[in-house]
Design a protein around this motif. Structure first.
Motif, PDB file in Angstrom:
ATOM      1  N   SER A 319     -25.806  50.637  21.297  1.00 51.16           N
ATOM      2  CA  SER A 319     -26.858  51.003  20.344  1.00 51.16           C
ATOM      3  C   SER A 319     -28.240  50.682  20.892  1.00 51.16           C
ATOM      4  O   SER A 319     -29.171  51.499  20.806  1.00 51.16           O
ATOM      5  N   MET A 320     -28.397  49.486  21.502  1.00 43.85           N
ATOM      6  CA  MET A 320     -29.703  49.088  22.039  1.00 43.85           C
ATOM      7  C   MET A 320     -30.136  50.014  23.174  1.00 43.85           C
ATOM      8  O   MET A 320     -31.305  50.423  23.266  1.00 43.85           O
ATOM      9  N   THR A 321     -29.198  50.348  24.061  1.00 40.94           N
ATOM     10  CA  THR A 321     -29.535  51.195  25.203  1.00 40.94           C
ATOM     11  C   THR A 321     -29.917  52.598  24.749  1.00 40.94           C
ATOM     12  O   THR A 321     -30.912  53.173  25.210  1.00 40.94           O
ATOM     13  N   SER A 322     -29.136  53.162  23.845  1.00 40.12           N
ATOM     14  CA  SER A 322     -29.445  54.493  23.341  1.00 40.12           C
ATOM     15  C   SER A 322     -30.794  54.507  22.621  1.00 40.12           C
ATOM     16  O   SER A 322     -31.597  55.423  22.796  1.00 40.12           O
ATOM     17  N   GLY A 323     -31.044  53.482  21.826  1.00 39.25           N
ATOM     18  CA  GLY A 323     -32.318  53.400  21.116  1.00 39.25           C
ATOM     19  C   GLY A 323     -33.496  53.260  22.055  1.00 39.25           C
ATOM     20  O   GLY A 323     -34.545  53.893  21.860  1.00 39.25           O
ATOM     21  N   TYR A 324     -33.352  52.449  23.106  1.00 42.12           N
ATOM     22  CA  TYR A 324     -34.444  52.268  24.049  1.00 42.12           C
ATOM     23  C   TYR A 324     -34.729  53.553  24.820  1.00 42.12           C
ATOM     24  O   TYR A 324     -35.892  53.913  25.068  1.00 42.12           O
ATOM     25  N   LEU A 325     -33.659  54.284  25.180  1.00 45.44           N
ATOM     26  CA  LEU A 325     -33.855  55.559  25.873  1.00 45.44           C
ATOM     27  C   LEU A 325     -34.611  56.561  24.995  1.00 45.44           C
ATOM     28  O   LEU A 325     -35.355  57.408  25.508  1.00 45.44           O
ATOM     29  N   SER A 326     -34.437  56.458  23.680  1.00 45.76           N
ATOM     30  CA  SER A 326     -35.145  57.374  22.782  1.00 45.76           C
ATOM     31  C   SER A 326     -36.650  57.135  22.816  1.00 45.76           C
ATOM     32  O   SER A 326     -37.425  57.983  22.384  1.00 45.76           O
ATOM     33  N   GLN A 327     -37.070  55.972  23.340  1.00 45.37           N
ATOM     34  CA  GLN A 327     -38.495  55.687  23.496  1.00 45.37           C
ATOM     35  C   GLN A 327     -39.012  56.049  24.880  1.00 45.37           C
ATOM     36  O   GLN A 327     -40.194  56.299  25.057  1.00 45.37           O
ATOM     37  N   LEU A 328     -38.103  56.061  25.847  1.00 46.67           N
ATOM     38  CA  LEU A 328     -38.516  56.318  27.219  1.00 46.67           C
ATOM     39  C   LEU A 328     -38.673  57.799  27.531  1.00 46.67           C
ATOM     40  O   LEU A 328     -39.373  58.169  28.481  1.00 46.67           O
ATOM     41  N   VAL A 329     -37.984  58.655  26.780  1.00 51.06           N
ATOM     42  CA  VAL A 329     -38.027  60.096  27.062  1.00 51.06           C
ATOM     43  C   VAL A 329     -38.351  60.859  25.784  1.00 51.06           C
ATOM     44  O   VAL A 329     -38.120  60.361  24.680  1.00 51.06           O
ATOM     45  N   PRO A 330     -38.874  62.093  25.906  1.00 54.68           N
ATOM     46  CA  PRO A 330     -39.066  62.931  24.718  1.00 54.68           C
ATOM     47  C   PRO A 330     -37.720  63.184  24.042  1.00 54.68           C
ATOM     48  O   PRO A 330     -36.664  63.140  24.683  1.00 54.68           O
ATOM     49  N   LEU A 331     -37.753  63.450  22.752  1.00 56.47           N
ATOM     50  CA  LEU A 331     -36.515  63.620  22.005  1.00 56.47           C
ATOM     51  C   LEU A 331     -35.621  64.698  22.592  1.00 56.47           C
ATOM     52  O   LEU A 331     -34.400  64.563  22.624  1.00 56.47           O
ATOM     53  N   GLU A 332     -36.234  65.780  23.092  1.00 56.68           N
ATOM     54  CA  GLU A 332     -35.416  66.877  23.611  1.00 56.68           C
ATOM     55  C   GLU A 332     -34.715  66.502  24.922  1.00 56.68           C
ATOM     56  O   GLU A 332     -33.795  67.194  25.362  1.00 56.68           O
ATOM     57  N   GLU A 333     -35.124  65.387  25.540  1.00 55.63           N
ATOM     58  CA  GLU A 333     -34.490  64.938  26.780  1.00 55.63           C
ATOM     59  C   GLU A 333     -33.524  63.781  26.558  1.00 55.63           C
ATOM     60  O   GLU A 333     -32.879  63.318  27.497  1.00 55.63           O
ATOM     61  N   HIS A 334     -33.426  63.304  25.313  1.00 54.09           N
ATOM     62  CA  HIS A 334     -32.609  62.118  25.059  1.00 54.09           C
ATOM     63  C   HIS A 334     -31.143  62.356  25.399  1.00 54.09           C
ATOM     64  O   HIS A 334     -30.480  61.488  25.971  1.00 54.09           O
TER      65      HIS A 334
END
Length: 394
Positions: A319-334
């Motif tokens: 959950s933490m990794t997926s959530g952090y990735l949602s901040q690192l990339v635009p939503l369409e790239e998640h």
């Protein structure tokens, strides 16, 4: 139905997708093994290879999920994944050749990889940022629910008959699929590119992933090795090597499952206050300490603490990794970034599983296995520390 109701339905449906894809398709299998061996369907070694078939399929599912969902749409990919897992349980409910079981265990693993990438990404990227910690917690708690169900209900089902256990799991998956079918409407293009974009038609080539994402992906792979000692060896370590007995070990596995249910919610609570990055680092540090501590666990309080913390971090780190990735990339790239992270996790875990089994076979003792797992988590923590910390929304 209001937008809020539709959103919550989708979050709950995401939890069901993870419950079916991992909690049942993967963790529902080990309790079936003794029954299959007793019924002379397979030897214990052959049953182990069938378990590996699921891991291999999961790896391929993680690799192909983003492109597959881009072609057929997120809703179709999720629904197909759910149906394939249900069917895989039903068609394996009678004695059949090894190849038949291998194919369907592989298919169920592939479907689980697709569900982990597509369902999780779809929920997170269609949820407002302020609500993502709670949404992620609910979605990934499906892993813990599945572990708890598999540890306590599946063994009872096998006492009726091994065929009955397989059929029951298949019917349960069908019911869960039917109950959440409508929640995936209108998400065919959510959380990812259109089919044309997925195939490159009429669009420029995709940009490379940022360095911070690559570091998180590598760190996530290293962290996955830390899962192996508990998911493969914890029960046997406590029962035999520590001489604490199967009753003690069974209680610890239930504590592990309870931790897996609570972990995403605890992580979501921390992420809502500290941000995804800090919550991720804290989670990895706690898990590293618990895995290292497990190597000397010989008392009720220490074993229980390690069981709960590691169990909590199994879905918590996801959950933490997926959530952090949602901040690192635009939503369409998640979905693409999360697909690479899931692939890294699956590959490193599979390699780590075989490597740690070889270490145990060589030294004949479990503590070195837990130490290696803990060190791998520390290395994952160091790599993640290097990742750029963005300005976080709380």
């Amino acid at each position: 139905m209001t937008t809020e109701q539709m959103r919550m339905d989708r979050v709950l449906a995401g939890s069901v997708a993870i419950l079916v894809g991992l909690g049942l398709a993967r963790f529902g299998y080990p309790p079936l093994v003794p029954g299959m061996v007793d019924a002379h369907w397979f030897t214990a070694a052959a049953a182990g290879y069938l378990g590996a078939a699921n891991l291999l399929g999961y790896l391929l599912g993680a690799l192909t999920a983003s492109r597959f969902a881009g072609r057929v749409g997120a809703a179709a990919a999720i629904r197909l994944g759910l149906l394939l897992i249900a069917v895989s349980f039903l068609v394996l409910s009678w004695a059949a050749p090894f190849a038949w079981f291998f194919i369907w265990r592989f298919i169920s693993g592939w479907a689980g990889g697709v569900l982990m990438v597509v369902a999780a990404s779809t929920v997170l990227t269609t949820t407002p940022p302020s609500q993502r910690p709670l949404a992620g917690a609910i979605v990934f708690s499906g892993v813990g629910v599945g572990i708890l169900f598999s540890a306590n209900v599946v063994p009872w089902l096998t006492t009726v008959s091994i065929s009955w256990a397989w059929v029951s799991l298949g019917v349960l998956c069908l019911l869960l699929t039917a109950a959440t079918w409508g929640a995936w409407r209108d998400v065919s293009t959510a959380a990812g590119p259109s089919p044309a974009q997925a195939t490159g038609a009429g669009s420029p080539a995709r940009a490379a992933l940022p360095l911070a994402v690559i570091l998180v992906v590598v760190g996530y792979g290293l962290q996955s090795v830390g899962y192996v000692p508990h998911t493969l060896f914890w029960v046997d370590f406590l029962a035999r090597e520590q001489g604490l007995g199967m009753g003690f070990a069974a209680v610890q596995w239930s504590i592990f499952a309870l931790g897996a249910i609570a972990g995403p919610f605890l992580g979501g609570w921390v992420a809502a206050r500290l941000g995804w990055y800090s919550a991720l680092l804290l989670s990895v540090a706690f898990m590293a300490a618990a895995v290292l501590g497990s190597s000397v666990a010989d008392t009720l309080w220490l074993a229980s603490l390690c069981s709960f913390v590691v169990g909590a971090m199994v879905p918590g780190l996801v959950s933490m990794t997926s959530g952090y990735l949602s901040q690192l990339v635009p939503l369409e790239e998640h979905r693409r970034a999360w697909g690479w992270a899931t692939t890294s996790f699956a590959l490193a875990q599979a390699v780590g599983g075989y490597a740690l089994a070889a270490v145990f076979g060589y030294v004949g003792s479990y503590p070195p296995v837990f130490i290696i797992g803990g060190v791998s988590l520390v290395l994952g923590l160091v790599v993640t520390l290097v990742a750029r910390k963005p300005k976080e929304a709380h």
